[in-house]
Design an enzyme around this catalytic site. Structure first.
Site, PDB file in Angstrom:
ATOM      1  CG  HIS A  55      -6.886  11.407  -4.168  1.00  0.00           C
ATOM      2  ND1 HIS A  55      -5.811  10.712  -3.649  1.00  0.00           N
ATOM      3  CD2 HIS A  55      -7.728  10.465  -4.652  1.00  0.00           C
ATOM      4  CE1 HIS A  55      -6.005   9.416  -3.804  1.00  0.00           C
ATOM      5  NE2 HIS A  55      -7.157   9.241  -4.415  1.00  0.00           N
ATOM      6  CD  GLU A 102      -5.117   4.586  -7.380  1.00  0.00           C
ATOM      7  OE1 GLU A 102      -5.873   4.301  -6.437  1.00  0.00           O
ATOM      8  OE2 GLU A 102      -5.499   5.221  -8.389  1.00  0.00           O
ATOM      9  CG  HIS A 104      -5.521   4.252   1.079  1.00  0.00           C
ATOM     10  ND1 HIS A 104      -6.334   3.718   2.035  1.00  0.00           N
ATOM     11  CD2 HIS A 104      -6.341   4.975   0.274  1.00  0.00           C
ATOM     12  CE1 HIS A 104      -7.594   4.069   1.823  1.00  0.00           C
ATOM     13  NE2 HIS A 104      -7.621   4.842   0.750  1.00  0.00           N
ATOM     14  CD  GLN A 324     -12.657   1.161   0.297  1.00  0.00           C
ATOM     15  OE1 GLN A 324     -11.746   0.511  -0.222  1.00  0.00           O
ATOM     16  NE2 GLN A 324     -12.908   2.408  -0.054  1.00  0.00           N
ATOM     17  N   GLY A 550      -0.774   5.399 -12.853  1.00  0.00           N
ATOM     18  CA  GLY A 550      -0.245   5.473 -11.498  1.00  0.00           C
ATOM     19  C   GLY A 550      -0.996   6.474 -10.660  1.00  0.00           C
TER      20      GLY A 550
END
Length: 751
Positions: A55, A102, A104, A324, A550
């Site tokens: 990732h 992106e 998730h 986050q 990206g």
């Protein structure tokens, strides 16, 4: 007195470390030992495991992604390209736009609400870190079959998560996609896009220059959520087997992110930020290594100073946590007081956790011990690069040979249209999009179900001068096309997004992409990826739109069953005057209807074959990029000259669906004749590079002349008006019936 962890690591070379549990291969672990000249400490192992993950490092895709640079078309508009948190393009009048998409995906399957919500939060912070105000979001969603039970679990949670986070931030959701296919069961795709605006002389970068400058962590406190989430989905903690597993999905707090947005904008305005990085995948590990590697090469961090929500967290967990709403800034000593005052004003916690150095080393301490001492570039930039073997799938030739030509075509064109119009992929997505606020902040010009979203850019930033300029955005992809031919499928995804921007009157400028595939360790998947990447790079070169950045999402598969290769492409365009934008569909009665572009018999991967026959085979439509460029030139020029009153691109479902949706848009009927002799081909072929427009009768000749200059075929089909869609010698359907079929499908499934 404790023993220094780095020194102990050097003295205990044979101590076993859980590198395989953290996703590292044997040779990767050995390479870390070679770089350090010893075994890593547990904290260093945490850093390398997340930073060298698929990732974060793009280790399987990097050799192919380089084409986006080597084949990049020259673009005067490109201000920041690949390699930063997001690309930036010049949109005129001193303004710049930054945008990125992106994935998730995996978190959104495990915990749909939080997975999708934090996907929005993460992409918003990427845009913030460029110095911009986020102004809108979009999302490209793909789920298993609409009636499959797990889709009913995942989709409502994903939509709720996107809605909750975006609405709380006050960001309009102006477009995107929702598609269904059984191949995505167990592997939904949640691709989130954000766009932001800034003055082009105010771009911020992720860099840590200047020895003595302070490293500030600000935003939410660090918790146990998301440890290794997007990178390796780490299991147990390193040294204490008795502790419970930490959750791998992050938990979002949109209200903190809203404060963080306003705080960052004031920090930028005060010019107290030297460099900045958001904390997303790999958390503190990523922010520190990347900032240090792009700066003067060194940094010292005291992990004891990291504010924690959970005081039991160990250093390794702090380094891997993906909590986050966090940012990291580099600030000069002279500006630190002003920086802290602004954070305090916005009630955003901020803590100096370290200092920039010129040692060329990233050094971290914990309880007085040195627990990390590494060259930061080896983690951030020098990860493994794999040239994975790839070959064409064994059944590819048979798949391409099984074209839809053998499928029976119903003579009941009316029933075929209604069947397609009410199918999950082509039905109205209002059940989804009505849960998003499309018009908050008052700058939305176009939103769903328009072909592209559009925003005016005036009054977005404090003190901004008035401008008529606007930006348009679209995302598109088609996994069936890419399954049949990944090279052409990627080009068709770009072509449709490019076309969708152009039909609004905006000139396409730049591209972002989210490349969703199965396991890169499968040579057949890797062939799909290599072909799709090559196709997209070639198409960008021909169309003159550079890739600005990206995301690659691999391992979207269950067992040996991979999803269809699904490159999702986002295109950003600019329009000089938003009052000249073209609305979607038939906007009034008494207008001439025209089809721009040539129609061919192309049904491979089509919605007709998929919905009516459950068939996938043959070849997808040809990607005619020269025709796409000519069509876009016509659409942009016609909008600027005020020739077009309404427009709609032709894509899934062909002319039939475009006609139906154009009638539904404003409740205006139309009476048309077909442009080719075979009515079935005319209505349901999915030939690319086509658009449906309506023009004032007196403007038709000027449009036809403009089309002639660009070698774009222009066919007059008929006129708008009445309460039905009438296709000569085929059928007549009241617009109300079309709307009922179109709007009722998803509510009937999801309630």
């Amino acid at each position: 007195m404790t023993v220094d962890s780095v020194k102990r690591a050097a003295e205990t070379p044979d101590e076993r470390q859980p590198y395989t549990e953290l996703g590292m291969k044997d040779d990767e672990y050995q390479r870390v030992r070679e770089i350090l000249g010893r075994r890593p400490t547990s904290s260093e192992l945490a850093i390398y495991s997340v930073m060298w993950s698929e990732h974060c490092s793009y280790k399987s895709s990097k050799v192919h992604l380089r084409q986006f640079g080597t084949k990049a078309p020259k673009s005067e508009a490109l201000l920041v390209g690949m390699g930063e948190n997001a690309g930036v393009v010049d949109i005129g009048d001193g303004w710049a736009a930054t945008f990125k998409i992106e994935s998730h995906n995996h978190p959104s399957y495990v915990e749909p609400h939080q997975g999708a919500a934090t996907g929005v939060g993460g992409i918003v912070r990427d845009i913030m870190s460029m110095g911009a105000r986020p102004v809108a979001v979009m999302d490209a969603l793909r789920f298993g079959g609409a009636t499959q039970s797990d889709t009913r679990r995942v989709l409502p949670g994903v939509v709720d998560g996107i809605s909750h986070y975006g609405n709380c931030l006050g960001l309009p959701n102006i477009g995107g996609e929702v598609a269904f296919d059984p191949c995505y069961i167990g592997n939904p795709l949640v691709n989130a896009l954000c766009v932001g605006l800034l003055r082009k002389d105010q771009i911020k970068l992720a860099t840590a220059p200047g020895p003595g400058n302070k490293v500030v962590l600000f935003g939410a406190r660090t918790g146990a959520d998301g440890i290794g989430g997007a990178s390796v989905l780490a299991s147990a903690t390193f040294e204490d087997e008795s502790q419970a597993k930490r959750p791998a999905v992050q938990v979002g707090d949109p209200f903190m992110e809203k404060l963080l947005i306003e705080c960052c904008l004031e920090l930028y305005q005060a010019d107290v930020v030297v460099g900045i990085q958001d904390l997303g995948a790999a958390g503190v590990s990523c922010a520190t290594t990347e900032l240090a590697a792009k700066g003067t090469g060194g940094m010292h961090v005291d992990l004891n100073l990291v504010p924690l929500r959970d005081p039991s967290l160990r250093p390794e967990e702090i380094l891997m946590s993906e909590s986050q709403e966090r940012m990291m800034a580099v600030v000069t000593p002279g500006d630190i007081d002003a920086f802290m005052r602004i954070c305090e004003k916005w009630d955003v916690p901020a803590t100096v956790i370290g200092e920039v150095t010129d040692t060329g080393r990233l050094v971290m301490t914990w309880d007085g011990e040195t627990i990390v001492d590494i060259p930061p570039g080896t983690a951030a930039d020098d990860g493994p690069v794999y040239e994975r073997p790839f070959h064409e799938p064994a059944g590819q030739a048979a798949l391409n040979g099984d074209g839809p030509e053998r499928l029976p075509r119903s003579s009941d064109l009316r029933e075929t249209l209604l069947t397609l119009l009410g199918s999950p992929n082509l039905a109205s997505k209002e059940w989804v999009t009505s849960q998003y606020d499309r018009y908050v902040r008052g700058n939305t010009v176009l939103a769903q179900p328009a072909d592209a979203g559009m925003l005016r850019i005036s009054e977005v930033m404090p003190g901004a001068e008035e401008t008529t300029r606007g930006i348009a955005l679209s995302t598109d992809g088609n996994g069936r096309y890419a399954k049949l031919d990944p090279y052409a499928g990627a080009q068709l995804a770009l072509a449709e997004a490019y076309r969708n921007v152009a039909v609004t009157g905006a000139k396409p400028l730049a591209v972002t992409n989210c490349l969703n595939f199965g396991s890169p360790e499968d040579p057949e998947v890797m062939w799909q990826f290599a072909e799709a990447t090559r196709g997209l790079a070639d198409a960008c070169q021909i169309l003159g739109v550079p890739v600005t950045g990206g995301n690659v999402s691999f391992y979207n598969q269950t067992g040996s069953d991979a999803i269809h290769p699904t490159p999702v492409v986002g295109v950003l365009g600019v329009i000089d005057d938003v009052s000249r934008r073209v609305r979607s569909g038939f906007t009034a009665s008494g207008l001439r209807v025209a089809l721009l572009g040539e129609t061919h018999e192309e049904f491979g991967g089509s919605e007709w074959a998929h919905v009516v026959h459950g068939h996938l085979g043959g070849l997808p439509p040809r990607a005619n990029l020269d025709a796409e460029r000519g069509l876009a030139s016509v659409l942009v020029a016609a909008a600027a000259e005020g020739l077009i009153e309404g427009s709609h691109d032709l894509s899934d479902g062909g002319l039939a669906i475009a006609l139906a949706e154009s009638c539904i848009a404003q409740g205006v009927g139309a009476s048309v004749s077909l442009p080719v002799e075979d009515a079935f081909v005319a209505l349901f072929s999915e030939t690319a590079a086509r658009a449906l427009v309506c023009v004032r009768p007196e403007a038709f000749d000027a449009l036809a002349e403009l089309c002639g200059r660009h070698d774009v075929p222009c066919y007059g089909l008929g006129t708008t008006g009445g309460t039905s869609l009438v296709v000569e010698d085929a059928f007549e359907i009241p617009v109300g019936d079309l709307r009922e079929v179109h709007s009722g499908a998803l509510p009937a499934i999801f309630g």
